[in-house]
Design a protein around this motif. Structure first.
Motif, PDB file in Angstrom:
ATOM      1  N   ARG A  25     -68.192 -47.960 -38.885  1.00 14.66           N
ATOM      2  CA  ARG A  25     -68.452 -48.964 -37.846  1.00 14.66           C
ATOM      3  C   ARG A  25     -67.450 -50.099 -37.876  1.00 14.66           C
ATOM      4  NH1 ARG A  25     -73.024 -51.256 -39.016  1.00 14.66           N
ATOM      5  NH2 ARG A  25     -74.167 -49.647 -40.161  1.00 14.66           N
ATOM      6  N   SER A  26     -66.941 -50.451 -39.058  1.00 14.73           N
ATOM      7  CA  SER A  26     -66.013 -51.581 -39.120  1.00 14.73           C
ATOM      8  C   SER A  26     -64.550 -51.125 -39.043  1.00 14.73           C
ATOM      9  CB  SER A  26     -66.264 -52.405 -40.385  1.00 14.73           C
ATOM     10  OG  SER A  26     -66.160 -51.574 -41.499  1.00 14.73           O
ATOM     11  N   GLU A  27     -64.333 -49.816 -38.928  1.00 15.11           N
ATOM     12  CA  GLU A  27     -62.958 -49.294 -38.876  1.00 15.11           C
ATOM     13  C   GLU A  27     -62.423 -49.292 -37.440  1.00 15.11           C
ATOM     14  OE1 GLU A  27     -60.902 -48.151 -41.681  1.00 15.11           O
ATOM     15  OE2 GLU A  27     -59.720 -48.623 -39.908  1.00 15.11           O
ATOM     16  N   ARG A  28     -61.166 -49.709 -37.275  1.00 20.33           N
ATOM     17  CA  ARG A  28     -60.574 -49.716 -35.934  1.00 20.33           C
ATOM     18  C   ARG A  28     -59.462 -48.684 -35.787  1.00 20.33           C
ATOM     19  NH1 ARG A  28     -64.455 -51.149 -34.973  1.00 20.33           N
ATOM     20  NH2 ARG A  28     -65.336 -53.208 -34.534  1.00 20.33           N
ATOM     21  N   LYS A  33     -60.594 -43.447 -39.022  1.00 12.10           N
ATOM     22  CA  LYS A  33     -61.914 -43.028 -38.515  1.00 12.10           C
ATOM     23  C   LYS A  33     -62.090 -41.520 -38.655  1.00 12.10           C
ATOM     24  CE  LYS A  33     -63.339 -46.259 -34.912  1.00 12.10           C
ATOM     25  NZ  LYS A  33     -63.649 -46.372 -33.490  1.00 12.10           N
ATOM     26  N   LEU A  34     -61.019 -40.788 -38.333  1.00  9.27           N
ATOM     27  CA  LEU A  34     -61.092 -39.329 -38.436  1.00  9.27           C
ATOM     28  C   LEU A  34     -61.272 -38.880 -39.883  1.00  9.27           C
ATOM     29  CD1 LEU A  34     -58.541 -37.496 -36.114  1.00  9.27           C
ATOM     30  CD2 LEU A  34     -61.024 -37.236 -36.224  1.00  9.27           C
ATOM     31  N   ALA A  89     -64.484 -32.414 -32.401  1.00  4.36           N
ATOM     32  CA  ALA A  89     -63.923 -33.342 -31.418  1.00  4.36           C
ATOM     33  C   ALA A  89     -62.406 -33.510 -31.574  1.00  4.36           C
ATOM     34  CB  ALA A  89     -64.619 -34.691 -31.529  1.00  4.36           C
ATOM     35  N   GLY A  90     -61.923 -33.502 -32.808  1.00  6.37           N
ATOM     36  CA  GLY A  90     -60.486 -33.664 -33.025  1.00  6.37           C
ATOM     37  C   GLY A  90     -60.009 -35.097 -32.792  1.00  6.37           C
ATOM     38  N   ARG A  91     -60.938 -35.970 -32.503  1.00  2.00           N
ATOM     39  CA  ARG A  91     -60.635 -37.407 -32.325  1.00  2.00           C
ATOM     40  C   ARG A  91     -61.918 -38.156 -32.672  1.00  2.00           C
ATOM     41  NH1 ARG A  91     -63.548 -38.737 -28.141  1.00  2.00           N
ATOM     42  NH2 ARG A  91     -64.152 -37.084 -26.727  1.00  2.00           N
ATOM     43  N   PRO A  92     -61.836 -39.467 -32.951  1.00  2.88           N
ATOM     44  CA  PRO A  92     -63.066 -40.190 -33.276  1.00  2.88           C
ATOM     45  C   PRO A  92     -64.048 -40.139 -32.103  1.00  2.88           C
ATOM     46  CG  PRO A  92     -61.122 -41.514 -33.812  1.00  2.88           C
ATOM     47  CD  PRO A  92     -60.642 -40.322 -33.033  1.00  2.88           C
ATOM     48  N   ASP A  93     -65.301 -39.847 -32.415  1.00  2.00           N
ATOM     49  CA  ASP A  93     -66.343 -39.739 -31.389  1.00  2.00           C
ATOM     50  C   ASP A  93     -67.443 -40.744 -31.750  1.00  2.00           C
ATOM     51  OD1 ASP A  93     -68.521 -39.046 -29.832  1.00  2.00           O
ATOM     52  OD2 ASP A  93     -68.384 -36.889 -30.217  1.00  2.00           O
ATOM     53  N   ASP A  94     -67.222 -41.991 -31.318  1.00  2.00           N
ATOM     54  CA  ASP A  94     -68.126 -43.085 -31.708  1.00  2.00           C
ATOM     55  C   ASP A  94     -69.560 -42.880 -31.232  1.00  2.00           C
ATOM     56  OD1 ASP A  94     -65.853 -44.169 -32.733  1.00  2.00           O
ATOM     57  OD2 ASP A  94     -65.692 -45.808 -31.288  1.00  2.00           O
TER      58      ASP A  94
END
Ligand SMILES: [Fe+2]
Ligand SMILES: [Fe+2]
Length: 147
Positions: A25-28, A33-34, A89-94
């Motif tokens: 949650r705190s990662e940008r 994230k991945l 997803a291969g990408r961050p999926d918030d």
């Protein structure tokens, strides 16, 4: 190391998962994230598998609380399907991560407040022996998923 019981060992995993959700949650940064997504999904898969294979059957046999075990297994299946989505997803999926966090939070709450107290109250569960089995299986499974 002091002998620990199976509930303490499993709750340690819960706390680690809570920390990883919080870090996410705190990662940008997308690549971090991945990486966190991968670590978290692996850890949850291993945790769910050792509960399904070792802890839940022992709990069910000792307490005959089939209803609680059925509900808990169903929640595991729902979590696994979100984990699949995240891994594909291969990408961050918030959005999916947020849903998974909420689902795991509820599930862990039930284990902490219903299942673990029932397990500890039952006279017929060898919680120390189960902790050793859980730890051994966990190490084996983690060897297949280096963190
Ligand atoms: Fe658990
Ligand atoms: Fe669980």
């Amino acid at each position: 190391m002091a002998q620990q019981d199976a509930c303490t060992l499993l709750d340690q995993d819960h706390k680690e998962a809570e920390q990883m959700f919080q870090s996410y949650r705190s990662e940008r940064d997308d690549s971090r994230k991945l990486a966190l997504t991968e670590r978290l999904c692996n850890a949850l898969r291993v945790h769910i598998q050792i509960e399904n294979e070792i802890f839940y059957p022992a709990f069910q046999q000792a307490t005959r609380d089939n209803k609680l075990v059925d509900e808990s297994r169903h929640e595991h299946d729902e979590a696994l399907s979100m984990i699949d989505t995240l891994e594909r997803a291969g990408r961050p999926d918030d959005a999916t991560m947020q849903k998974l966090e909420a689902a795991i939070k509820d599930h862990v709450e039930d284990e902490r407040t219903k299942m673990f107290p029932e397990a500890r109250a039952s006279q017929s569960m060898d919680l120390v022996g189960l902790a050793q089995q859980l730890q051994a299986r966990k190490s084996e499974l983690m060897a297949g998923h280096p963190a």
